[in-house]
Design a protein around this motif. Structure first.
Motif, mmCIF file in Angstrom:
data_model
loop_
_atom_site.group_PDB
_atom_site.id
_atom_site.type_symbol
_atom_site.label_atom_id
_atom_site.label_comp_id
_atom_site.label_asym_id
_atom_site.label_seq_id
_atom_site.Cartn_x
_atom_site.Cartn_y
_atom_site.Cartn_z
ATOM 1 N N VAL A 115 33.964 -22.158 -2.914
ATOM 2 C CA VAL A 115 34.548 -23.028 -1.898
ATOM 3 C C VAL A 115 35.232 -24.199 -2.591
ATOM 4 N N PHE A 116 36.499 -24.441 -2.260
ATOM 5 C CA PHE A 116 37.220 -25.616 -2.742
ATOM 6 C C PHE A 116 37.069 -26.718 -1.701
ATOM 7 N N ALA A 117 36.463 -27.813 -2.111
ATOM 8 C CA ALA A 117 36.139 -28.890 -1.172
ATOM 9 C C ALA A 117 37.071 -30.086 -1.270
ATOM 10 N N GLY A 118 38.100 -30.015 -2.103
ATOM 11 C CA GLY A 118 39.006 -31.137 -2.249
ATOM 12 C C GLY A 118 38.513 -32.110 -3.310
ATOM 13 N N PRO A 119 39.355 -33.059 -3.722
ATOM 14 C CA PRO A 119 38.966 -34.030 -4.759
ATOM 15 C C PRO A 119 37.701 -34.781 -4.384
ATOM 16 N N LEU A 120 36.912 -35.097 -5.409
ATOM 17 C CA LEU A 120 35.610 -35.722 -5.186
ATOM 18 C C LEU A 120 35.744 -37.238 -5.305
ATOM 19 N N SER A 121 35.766 -37.921 -4.172
ATOM 20 C CA SER A 121 35.840 -39.370 -4.162
ATOM 21 C C SER A 121 34.465 -39.962 -4.429
ATOM 22 N N TYR A 122 34.433 -41.293 -4.526
ATOM 23 C CA TYR A 122 33.178 -41.984 -4.803
ATOM 24 C C TYR A 122 32.114 -41.664 -3.754
ATOM 25 N N ARG A 123 32.475 -41.790 -2.470
ATOM 26 C CA ARG A 123 31.483 -41.587 -1.422
ATOM 27 C C ARG A 123 31.053 -40.129 -1.328
ATOM 28 N N ARG A 124 31.992 -39.204 -1.486
ATOM 29 C CA ARG A 124 31.629 -37.796 -1.390
ATOM 30 C C ARG A 124 30.826 -37.362 -2.603
ATOM 31 N N ALA A 125 31.018 -38.025 -3.748
ATOM 32 C CA ALA A 125 30.233 -37.681 -4.928
ATOM 33 C C ALA A 125 28.750 -37.935 -4.679
ATOM 34 N N ALA A 126 28.446 -39.037 -4.021
ATOM 35 C CA ALA A 126 27.052 -39.347 -3.722
ATOM 36 C C ALA A 126 26.437 -38.336 -2.774
ATOM 37 N N ASP A 127 27.251 -37.656 -2.008
ATOM 38 C CA ASP A 127 26.749 -36.685 -1.037
ATOM 39 C C ASP A 127 26.689 -35.273 -1.615
ATOM 40 N N VAL A 128 27.673 -34.923 -2.477
ATOM 41 C CA VAL A 128 27.789 -33.549 -2.965
ATOM 42 C C VAL A 128 26.944 -33.297 -4.205
ATOM 43 N N LEU A 129 27.040 -34.170 -5.196
ATOM 44 C CA LEU A 129 26.414 -33.884 -6.484
ATOM 45 C C LEU A 129 24.897 -33.677 -6.399
ATOM 46 N N PRO A 130 24.154 -34.503 -5.656
ATOM 47 C CA PRO A 130 22.703 -34.285 -5.618
ATOM 48 C C PRO A 130 22.285 -32.950 -5.007
ATOM 49 N N ARG A 131 23.161 -32.320 -4.246
ATOM 50 C CA ARG A 131 22.805 -31.060 -3.595
ATOM 51 C C ARG A 131 22.960 -29.860 -4.519
ATOM 52 N N ALA A 132 23.618 -30.030 -5.657
ATOM 53 C CA ALA A 132 23.826 -28.914 -6.580
ATOM 54 C C ALA A 132 22.589 -28.704 -7.444
ATOM 55 N N ASP A 133 22.292 -27.451 -7.709
ATOM 56 C CA ASP A 133 21.216 -27.145 -8.657
ATOM 57 C C ASP A 133 21.702 -27.369 -10.088
ATOM 58 N N ILE A 134 22.928 -26.965 -10.362
ATOM 59 C CA ILE A 134 23.500 -27.099 -11.705
ATOM 60 C C ILE A 134 24.935 -27.590 -11.555
ATOM 61 N N ALA A 135 25.294 -28.618 -12.320
ATOM 62 C CA ALA A 135 26.675 -29.101 -12.372
ATOM 63 C C ALA A 135 27.280 -28.648 -13.694
ATOM 64 N N VAL A 136 28.441 -28.021 -13.633
ATOM 65 C CA VAL A 136 29.051 -27.393 -14.811
ATOM 66 C C VAL A 136 30.331 -28.141 -15.179
ATOM 67 N N PHE A 137 30.481 -28.447 -16.474
ATOM 68 C CA PHE A 137 31.659 -29.136 -17.007
ATOM 69 C C PHE A 137 32.169 -28.340 -18.205
ATOM 70 N N PRO A 138 33.047 -27.342 -17.949
ATOM 71 C CA PRO A 138 33.403 -26.363 -18.980
ATOM 72 C C PRO A 138 34.723 -26.636 -19.701
ATOM 73 N N ALA A 139 35.115 -27.900 -19.877
ATOM 74 C CA ALA A 139 36.408 -28.212 -20.493
ATOM 75 C C ALA A 139 36.568 -27.463 -21.815
ATOM 76 N N LEU A 140 37.772 -26.954 -22.043
ATOM 77 C CA LEU A 140 38.016 -26.107 -23.217
ATOM 78 C C LEU A 140 38.280 -26.912 -24.477
ATOM 79 N N GLY A 141 38.871 -28.091 -24.347
ATOM 80 C CA GLY A 141 39.111 -28.922 -25.510
ATOM 81 C C GLY A 141 40.353 -28.580 -26.292
ATOM 82 N N HIS A 142 41.282 -27.806 -25.706
ATOM 83 C CA HIS A 142 42.544 -27.525 -26.399
ATOM 84 C C HIS A 142 43.348 -28.805 -26.582
ATOM 85 N N ARG A 143 43.275 -29.689 -25.589
ATOM 86 C CA ARG A 143 43.806 -31.031 -25.736
ATOM 87 C C ARG A 143 42.654 -31.949 -26.126
#
Length: 390
Positions: free
Chosen positions: A261-289
């Motif tokens: 599901v694409f939920a749109g950009p994560l603003s400050y207020r929505r971050a406080a609501d969305v992030l705690p509900r996740a079991d795992i948060a993934v940050f898979p940046a490749l690092g080519h730049r």
């Protein structure tokens, strides 16, 4: 100690930038530092309060010239006129408030306007420096910006990687202090937001950009592999925009259809609501730049006690302790990412353990009080050095 803070023009508005700036200013005031606030060009408003704070403001420079017409804001002429207007305004405010030190916040290009004012007033200058990403417009006078950084009495950066880049650019003899970023969200986790009995339906969260180097393509292909063992696994993508169309074909595959599901950009207020509900948060940046500093979403996820899986880029490795406050995998490795997720899902008790360690780290090492104390130490060092040299 009175410090004149030169901030971005958006500081008086309600924005993530203003929240961060005001959190730092409040932390400095609690430690006995008097703060004066001037915003850069971009506003026509008069001086006044913003969210309870008083700001001196720099009106947008009039870029209309005889015979030439109006200069574009992003042109060299427009940038030069804005810099001149900011320097004049800073000179006025400095004469009025008589600061002991001037602190230039991001963008660091504002140091071009600040260094002549600081030199004439014989006031020390501290500059926050960054290295811009490719998506941001570059300051049209990079040599002037580099000169201004070299003229500063001290430079503050967010990570050791940025400091290394600045030294490689010829600022090796300059005092460069690392002041790690603090999160937008206060450390903590909303009680009861995660269901204890998920019935084999865990939730992953991704917050960030949708460009190829951000790694969402890698996460989606790894998700298809992980769902063979966890068919109810879901992914919430906190991002959106025109680049979302790139993923239509990939999301149409049977292994992913209906589970992303694409939920749109994560603003400050929505971050406080969305992030705690996740079991795992993934940050898979490749690092080519070059990735010189971690995502603010990563800082917020750590503060909210999320279990983190991130690629082993230098900016992530500097922040996370593998196996203690997060799980690192080889950047660009689909197998490594899939294994990291599968290992956590196979040992669900580790999810809360990782989240608690991350939350404790952010509350003790990355709070705004700690950040303000580090800045105060820089101020004191600079003022003591200037007194000793007189």
């Amino acid at each position: 100690m009175r410090v004149l803070h030169l901030l971005d023009h958006s500081a008086p508005r309600r924005s993530d930038y203003s929240r961060r700036a005001q959190a730092l200013l409040e932390g400095l005031r609690k430690q006995g530092v008097q703060t004066v606030h001037l915003t850069g060009t971009g506003q026509a408003d008069a001086d006044g309060a913003g969210d309870g704070w008083h700001f001196y403001r720099t009106a947008t420079a009039d870029r209309r010239l005889p015979l030439i017409g109006r200069a574009a804001p992003d042109s060299r002429l427009g940038a030069a006129m804005s810099t001149a207007a900011l320097a004049l305004r800073l000179r006025q405010v400095a004469r009025l408030t008589r600061p002991d030190l001037i602190h230039v916040h991001l963008p660091s290009s504002n140091a071009v306007a600040a260094w002549p004012v600081a030199r004439l007033a014989q006031v020390p200058l501290v500059v926050d420096a960054e290295r811009r990403g490719h998506a941001l417009p570059a300051y049209p006078f990079p040599r002037a910006e580099r000169w201004a950084l070299g003229a500063a009495h001290a430079i503050a950066t967010g990570t050791a990687q940025v400091r290394a880049v600045l030294r490689a650019e010829g600022l090796a003899a300059k005092a460069i202090a690392v002041v790690p970023q603090a999160p937008d969200l206060l450390p903590g986790r909303l009680a009861g937001v995660r269901m204890e009995n998920l019935l084999g339906a865990p939730l992953l969260a991704y917050a960030g950009g949708l460009a190829p180097d951000d790694g969402l393509d890698l996460l989606l292909t790894a998700l298809a592999q992980v769902r063979r063992r966890h068919p109810a696994l879901r992914l919430l993508v906190a991002g959106g925009g025109t680049l979302e169309l790139r993923f239509e074909r990939l999301l149409a595959q049977p292994a992913l259809r209906g589970h992303v599901v694409f939920a749109g950009p994560l603003s400050y207020r929505r971050a406080a609501d969305v992030l705690p509900r996740a079991d795992i948060a993934v940050f898979p940046a490749l690092g080519h730049r070059p990735c010189l500093q971690p995502s603010r979403h990563l800082l917020n996820a750590l503060a909210q006690g999320c279990a983190i899986v991130a690629s082993d880029l230098a900016c992530h490795s500097e922040l996370l302790v593998h196996g203690h406050s997060g799980i690192l995998f080889e950047a660009g490795s689909r197998a490594g990412l899939a294994k990291a997720i599968l290992d956590l899902l196979a040992q669900p008790w580790r999810i809360d353990a990782l989240g608690k360690a991350a939350r404790d780290f952010m509350s003790t090492r990355r709070s705004w009080e700690v950040t303000a104390a580090r800045y105060r130490s820089i101020y004191e060092m600079v003022l003591n050095n200037c007194d000793a040299s007189r």
